[in-house]
Write an enzyme that holds these catalytic residues in place. Structure first.
Site, PDB file in Angstrom:
ATOM      1  N   HIS A   1       0.872  -1.206  -0.153  1.00  0.00           N
ATOM      2  CA  HIS A   1       0.113   0.108  -0.007  1.00  0.00           C
ATOM      3  C   HIS A   1       0.887   1.138   0.115  1.00  0.00           C
ATOM      4  O   HIS A   1       1.734   1.574   0.983  1.00  0.00           O
ATOM      5  CB  HIS A   1      -1.021  -0.073   1.275  1.00  0.00           C
ATOM      6  CG  HIS A   1      -1.817  -1.112   1.377  1.00  0.00           C
ATOM      7  ND1 HIS A   1      -3.163  -1.043   1.204  1.00  0.00           N
ATOM      8  CD2 HIS A   1      -1.423  -2.444   1.875  1.00  0.00           C
ATOM      9  CE1 HIS A   1      -3.702  -2.383   1.268  1.00  0.00           C
ATOM     10  NE2 HIS A   1      -2.620  -3.214   1.852  1.00  0.00           N
TER      11      HIS A   1
ATOM     12  N   ARG B   1      -0.185   4.356  -0.694  1.00  0.00           N
ATOM     13  CA  ARG B   1      -1.007   5.218  -0.168  1.00  0.00           C
ATOM     14  C   ARG B   1      -1.220   6.571  -1.229  1.00  0.00           C
ATOM     15  O   ARG B   1      -1.767   7.546  -0.772  1.00  0.00           O
ATOM     16  CB  ARG B   1      -0.358   5.934   0.809  1.00  0.00           C
ATOM     17  CG  ARG B   1      -0.002   5.043   2.145  1.00  0.00           C
ATOM     18  CD  ARG B   1      -1.031   4.129   2.583  1.00  0.00           C
ATOM     19  NE  ARG B   1      -1.323   3.673   3.871  1.00  0.00           N
ATOM     20  CZ  ARG B   1      -1.955   2.622   4.418  1.00  0.00           C
ATOM     21  NH1 ARG B   1      -3.248   2.383   3.506  1.00  0.00           N
ATOM     22  NH2 ARG B   1      -1.719   2.010   5.401  1.00  0.00           N
TER      23      ARG B   1
ATOM     24  N   ASN C   1      -6.745   0.761  -1.882  1.00  0.00           N
ATOM     25  CA  ASN C   1      -7.442   1.817  -0.863  1.00  0.00           C
ATOM     26  C   ASN C   1      -6.621   3.025  -0.671  1.00  0.00           C
ATOM     27  O   ASN C   1      -6.184   3.435   0.499  1.00  0.00           O
ATOM     28  CB  ASN C   1      -7.725   0.903   0.308  1.00  0.00           C
ATOM     29  CG  ASN C   1      -6.290   0.375   0.829  1.00  0.00           C
ATOM     30  OD1 ASN C   1      -5.358  -0.192   0.105  1.00  0.00           O
ATOM     31  ND2 ASN C   1      -6.250   0.050   2.110  1.00  0.00           N
TER      32      ASN C   1
ATOM     33  N   HIS D   1      -9.286  -9.996   0.803  1.00  0.00           N
ATOM     34  CA  HIS D   1      -8.625  -9.830   2.208  1.00  0.00           C
ATOM     35  C   HIS D   1      -9.908 -10.635   3.021  1.00  0.00           C
ATOM     36  O   HIS D   1     -11.261 -10.135   3.005  1.00  0.00           O
ATOM     37  CB  HIS D   1      -9.027  -8.403   2.563  1.00  0.00           C
ATOM     38  CG  HIS D   1      -8.506  -8.138   3.969  1.00  0.00           C
ATOM     39  ND1 HIS D   1      -7.452  -7.079   4.556  1.00  0.00           N
ATOM     40  CD2 HIS D   1      -8.926  -8.431   5.139  1.00  0.00           C
ATOM     41  CE1 HIS D   1      -7.597  -7.044   5.890  1.00  0.00           C
ATOM     42  NE2 HIS D   1      -8.431  -7.976   6.384  1.00  0.00           N
TER      43      HIS D   1
ATOM     44  N   ASP E   1       2.481  -6.916   2.694  1.00  0.00           N
ATOM     45  CA  ASP E   1       1.248  -5.971   3.231  1.00  0.00           C
ATOM     46  C   ASP E   1       1.767  -4.730   3.610  1.00  0.00           C
ATOM     47  O   ASP E   1       1.320  -4.149   4.770  1.00  0.00           O
ATOM     48  CB  ASP E   1       0.413  -6.689   4.259  1.00  0.00           C
ATOM     49  CG  ASP E   1      -0.887  -6.007   4.426  1.00  0.00           C
ATOM     50  OD1 ASP E   1      -1.402  -5.134   3.831  1.00  0.00           O
ATOM     51  OD2 ASP E   1      -1.690  -6.348   5.509  1.00  0.00           O
TER      52      ASP E   1
ATOM     53  N   HIS F   1       1.587   4.089   8.301  1.00  0.00           N
ATOM     54  CA  HIS F   1       1.083   5.237   8.909  1.00  0.00           C
ATOM     55  C   HIS F   1       2.036   6.058   9.851  1.00  0.00           C
ATOM     56  O   HIS F   1       2.962   5.564  10.255  1.00  0.00           O
ATOM     57  CB  HIS F   1      -0.137   4.842  10.068  1.00  0.00           C
ATOM     58  CG  HIS F   1      -1.288   3.934   9.259  1.00  0.00           C
ATOM     59  ND1 HIS F   1      -2.627   4.428   8.802  1.00  0.00           N
ATOM     60  CD2 HIS F   1      -1.250   2.537   9.461  1.00  0.00           C
ATOM     61  CE1 HIS F   1      -2.966   3.518   8.191  1.00  0.00           C
ATOM     62  NE2 HIS F   1      -2.579   2.239   8.703  1.00  0.00           N
TER      63      HIS F   1
END
Length: 440
Positions: free
Chosen positions: A60, A62, A92, A177, A301, A305
């Site tokens: 991810h 982002r 996402n 998922h 994965d 953050h």
């Protein structure tokens, strides 16, 4: 033979096993193994192992919309510093990657900014289900991703009727998922404020197993191949091993390395991810099934953050941790400590992704294939330091870990993009090609 590039003196890991041989590269592809004479550039790999380029099929990065955590450039920089030559990036983002326009936007953003080759997943929604057959055929697309739980907004397909609609549209393998949204909603009261160790109590084994059972049944009814991501329970791996005709699966280095009894007391919410870090007994069970051959791939994965977000008290803290840069180092250390073999790690990070996703020209060191190589020093002893980390989030749950085995170089289609922790002067990543798109 005269070539553009020669990798000299390394221990080269071919499909048939390791050999001492030079590799010749011209126009970005492997043209000779042994018998290489003159080259425009020679890389001395004496004392090093040359692996097929590592493929991380779940990251991810982002971008767009969440660039404070990561972007395509910083995520790809972390990838190649960790020896990764290609990534599949998840949908996402903000906005979600759920349309042809969103895929094109990501491909445009990636051009001349991503250090590794790349493909982008399209997120399934209740609204785009009937269009997925055409969306999965877009160049540069890794396929379709379903969030059965744990996502926000439109990227959540939780009920059987809509899952069946998604599986009925298209032919490529669908990434899943698998956590049961309904069970998790019912169990929200299991979360203990301020106690991240309650995370795997809330998102328990049965939340994962229930979703995996459901999607296997729906996939069989739809005659659609699926790929279950980041499996965390031994029972799921046992079940998936009984359904190999329709399902492949992934495990992550985090779940193979961390145990809840140690991780939550020491790093707290920085160990929080979905599905959760579980017990040491779970970890041992994952290793059992990995060495029984059940998992097909390793994915990081990678889901960063900021420190400030992760430092919020549970359950206000977000789930996810960085991992693309530490995927290979952690696995090399597990090899050094005897938990698995280098051959198995190579299969999980190169041949496995190529086989189950139909990647064109990658996944092995063989004449005619892309010149993607991950060069490693299996004997290097070192410590993961924050100064080495390239992710924009700036932290890792594995900081200060002492490891044996380190990526020395990353070569993407004959371009040396990283050597001894130094990046090249330009990003050369290109979209990954897939059999289902090129020839389907």
């Amino acid at each position: 033979m005269n070539v553009d590039l020669k990798l000299k003196g390394g221990r080269v890991h071919l499909p048939s096993g390791p050999v001492e041989a030079d590799i010749g590269v011209s126009n970005g592809r492997i043209v000779a193994i042994g018998g290489v004479l003159d080259a425009g550039e020679t890389i001395d790999c004496t004392g090093l192992d040359v692996l097929p380029g590592v493929i991380d099929s779940q990251v991810h990065f982002r971008e767009p919309g969440l660039e404070a955590k990561e972007d395509l450039e910083s995520g790809a920089r972390a990838a190649v510093l960790g020896g990764v030559t290609a990534v599949f990036e998840m949908p996402n983002t903000k906005p979600n990657t759920d349309s042809a326009e969103a895929v094109q936007d990501k491909l445009a953003r990636a051009k001349d900014r991503m250090w590794c080759d790349h493909a982008f997943y399209v997120g399934a929604t209740n609204n785009n289900a009937e269009h997925l057959a055409e969306l999965e055929r877009l160049p540069g697309t890794a396929g379709i991703k379903i969030f059965m739980g744990a996502s926000t907004g439109d990227l959540l397909v939780s009920d059987d009727a809509n899952l069946a609609r998604v599986l009925a549209s298209g032919h490529r393998r669908v990434a899943i998922h698998a956590e049961d949204e309904f069970r998790m909603q019912d169990r929200l009261g299991e979360r203990v404020p301020g106690d991240p160790s309650s995370h795997p109590v809330w998102r328990d084994d049965e939340s994962a197993m229930l979703a995996t059972r459901r999607i296997l049944g729906l996939a069989r009814a739809a005659r659609r191949r699926i790929h279950v991501l980041h499996v965390t329970t031994p029972a799921e791996l046992e079940l998936l091993g009984q359904n190999k005709d329709i399902a492949t699966c992934e495990v992550t280095p985090q779940h193979l390395t961390l145990a809840g009894e140690e991780a939550y007391p020491t790093i707290g919410t920085f160990a929080q991810m979905n599905p959760p870090i579980r017990s040491g007994a779970h970890r041992a069970g994952l290793w059992h099934w990995l060495n029984q051959g059940v998992p097909d791939v390793l994915g990081s994965d990678h889901a960063p953050h900021t420190r400030e977000e992760k430092a919020k008290p549970y359950p206000d803290s977000p789930s996810g941790m960085p991992g693309v840069q530490t995927l290979l180092p952690l696995m090399l250390n597990h090899v050094a400590e005897g938990r698995t073999t280098l051959q198995r790690v190579i299969d999980l990070t190169s041949a496995g992704p190529q086989r189950i996703f139909g990647i064109v020209g990658k996944g092995r060191i063989a004449v005619g294939y892309d010149a993607d190589f991950t060069v490693v020093d299996l004997k290097a002893r070192w410590t993961v330091e924050e100064s080495w980390l390239a992710s924009r989030c700036g932290w890792s749950p594995f900081t200060d870990m002492q490891l044996t085995g380190k990526p020395v170089g990353t070569i993407v289609r004959g371009n040396r993009v990283m050597w001894e922790a130094e990046l090249a002067n330009r990003a050369v990543g290109q979209p990954i090609r897939f059999e289902a798109v090129e020839f389907g």
